[in-house]
Scaffold this motif. Structure first.
Motif, short mmCIF file in Angstrom:
data_model
loop_
_atom_site.label_atom_id
_atom_site.label_comp_id
_atom_site.label_asym_id
_atom_site.label_seq_id
_atom_site.Cartn_x
_atom_site.Cartn_y
_atom_site.Cartn_z
N LYS A 7 1.02 -1.50 -0.39
CA LYS A 7 -0.02 -0.05 0.04
C LYS A 7 0.96 1.41 0.11
CE LYS A 7 -3.90 -1.78 0.70
NZ LYS A 7 -3.91 -3.33 0.24
N THR A 8 0.31 2.20 -0.32
CA THR A 8 1.28 3.72 0.22
C THR A 8 0.34 4.41 0.32
OG1 THR A 8 1.57 3.17 -2.24
CG2 THR A 8 1.32 5.87 -1.07
N ALA A 27 6.50 1.89 6.72
CA ALA A 27 7.38 1.15 6.24
C ALA A 27 8.06 0.00 6.37
CB ALA A 27 8.70 2.50 5.88
N GLU A 28 8.26 -0.27 7.94
CA GLU A 28 8.75 -2.26 8.07
C GLU A 28 7.45 -3.00 7.79
OE1 GLU A 28 9.59 -3.79 12.73
OE2 GLU A 28 8.56 -2.01 12.14
N GLN A 29 5.96 -2.35 7.51
CA GLN A 29 4.59 -3.12 7.26
C GLN A 29 5.27 -3.80 5.87
OE1 GLN A 29 3.32 -4.64 9.51
NE2 GLN A 29 4.82 -3.41 11.15
N GLY A 30 5.70 -2.41 5.20
CA GLY A 30 5.97 -2.83 3.00
C GLY A 30 5.50 -1.77 2.67
N THR A 31 5.25 -0.69 3.44
CA THR A 31 3.93 0.22 2.69
C THR A 31 5.11 1.13 2.30
OG1 THR A 31 2.60 0.14 4.82
CG2 THR A 31 1.85 1.77 3.09
N ASN A 32 4.31 1.54 1.23
CA ASN A 32 5.69 2.81 0.40
C ASN A 32 4.61 4.11 1.07
OD1 ASN A 32 6.42 1.05 -1.69
ND2 ASN A 32 4.81 1.33 -2.63
N GLU A 83 2.46 7.69 -10.43
CA GLU A 83 2.44 5.72 -10.60
C GLU A 83 1.86 5.42 -9.25
OE1 GLU A 83 3.94 3.70 -13.98
OE2 GLU A 83 3.77 4.89 -15.54
N LEU A 84 1.34 6.25 -8.21
CA LEU A 84 0.92 5.84 -7.03
C LEU A 84 -0.11 6.39 -6.79
CD1 LEU A 84 4.24 6.79 -4.92
CD2 LEU A 84 4.00 4.27 -6.00
N GLN A 85 -1.31 5.62 -6.16
CA GLN A 85 -2.44 6.36 -5.40
C GLN A 85 -1.99 6.15 -3.30
OE1 GLN A 85 -5.15 2.57 -7.17
NE2 GLN A 85 -5.16 1.77 -5.07
N VAL A 86 -2.45 6.65 -3.67
CA VAL A 86 -2.69 6.97 -2.21
C VAL A 86 -3.60 5.75 -1.99
CG1 VAL A 86 -3.12 8.60 0.07
CG2 VAL A 86 -1.74 9.45 -1.96
N ARG A 134 -12.47 3.81 -5.13
CA ARG A 134 -11.70 2.57 -5.40
C ARG A 134 -13.02 1.69 -4.23
NH1 ARG A 134 -6.89 5.78 -5.28
NH2 ARG A 134 -7.12 4.99 -2.77
N LYS A 135 -13.83 2.28 -3.87
CA LYS A 135 -13.96 1.69 -2.37
C LYS A 135 -12.75 1.02 -1.68
CE LYS A 135 -18.71 1.22 -4.26
NZ LYS A 135 -18.18 2.09 -4.69
N SER A 136 -11.65 1.32 -0.87
CA SER A 136 -11.03 0.73 -0.07
C SER A 136 -9.81 2.28 0.07
CB SER A 136 -10.21 0.00 -0.50
OG SER A 136 -9.28 0.71 -2.05
N GLY A 137 -9.57 1.81 1.39
CA GLY A 137 -8.54 2.97 1.76
C GLY A 137 -8.98 3.54 3.48
N HIS A 138 -7.82 4.56 3.59
CA HIS A 138 -7.99 5.45 4.87
C HIS A 138 -7.96 6.04 5.02
CE1 HIS A 138 -9.09 3.33 9.05
NE2 HIS A 138 -7.92 3.93 9.58
#
Length: 266
Positions: A7-8, A27-32, A83-86, A134-138
């Motif tokens: 995720k970003t 970032a430790e969780q692999g998030t951009n 080319e990233l989405q938040v 996208r019907k997703s996010g926080h």
């Protein structure tokens, strides 16, 4: 949002303090990670710290004054170019002044409201519609114990009232956003080891000279920014509506709301 890998996250005010602490933990969780603030130097230092610790995640640092709607729109454009989405929006930028209400000038109110309140709304206006599509996010909104109990800490009038407003924004947005699969967490932050009392160094020229009022330093228990970051991370994972960083302030908060509830009895 249980799975954060790939995720970003965009974190405003991400060059130092709570923003940077949370960026490192995500970032430790692999998030951009995308961090923004008004200081190129502090942003670069923060971004390099993330890159060194987690070389496998993408890290962007983009200068942005969130009190400027055009700058927030440009922030969105720069992210899109990469080319990233938040997926996770953390509205964390915050500044404050110190002094009595009557000694604050128009430009002081404009600056604090511009960053704390308008900066939050500008970011939501830019990035929330994409999450709905996208019907997703926080979305994470950084509030304050000062805004939750406005008569608890004095001499920060614009900041206190602006933080109270973002609490209302988060509470109002959450049920609507849930219908689109988007989570909203409002964080009630109290004493934390950050650089917010150095806010005047970030005041843009258009808001004039710093407010110069002699105010005694208030003693307070301040927890590490990393502790707050961990609580926010858990709030994102568990889709919590509210996160309160200082449990010991629960009684003081109850006292304030009990005073309001008494009015309904008359």
């Amino acid at each position: 949002m249980k799975d954060l890998k790939g995720k970003t996250a965009l974190i405003t005010g991400g060059g130092t303090g709570i923003g940077l602490a949370l960026a490192l933990q995500l970032a430790e969780q692999g998030t951009n990670i995308i961090i923004s603030s008004t200081s190129k130097d502090r942003l670069n230092a923060g971004a390099n710290k993330i890159r060194e610790a987690y070389p496998n995640v993408k890290v962007l640092d983009i200068v942005c004054d969130v009190s400027d709607r055009a700058a927030v729109k440009n922030l969105k454009s720069e992210i899109t170019k990469d080319e990233l989405q938040v997926d996770i929006l953390v509205c964390n930028s915050g500044v404050t002044t110190s002094g009595p209400f009557h000694e604050h000038r128009e430009e002081d109110w404009d600056w604090i409201y511009g960053v704390v309140l308008h900066g939050t709304t500008y970011c939501i206006q830019e990035f929330y519609p994409d999450m709905v599509a996208r019907k997703s996010g926080h979305i994470v909104i950084s509030g304050s114990q000062a805004g939750m109990v406005p008569n608890w800490v004095t001499l920060h009038g614009p900041y206190t009232s602006a933080k109270a407003a973002v609490h209302a924004l988060g509470a109002a947005l959450r049920p609507e956003a849930a219908a689109y699969g988007v989570g909203v967490t409002t964080v009630v932050i109290a004493g934390t080891q950050t650089e917010i009392m150095m806010s005047e160094r970030s005041r843009p020229e258009r808001f004039g000279e710093p407010l110069k009022v002699e105010v005694s330093t208030r003693a307070a228990r301040r927890i590490p920014a990393e502790d707050v970051g961990r609580q926010i991370l858990e709030g994102i994972r568990e889709d919590r509506g509210w996160v309160a960083t200082h449990p010991d302030l629960k009684d003081r908060t109850k006292q304030f709301f009990d005073e309001i509830l008494k009015a309904y009895d008359h």
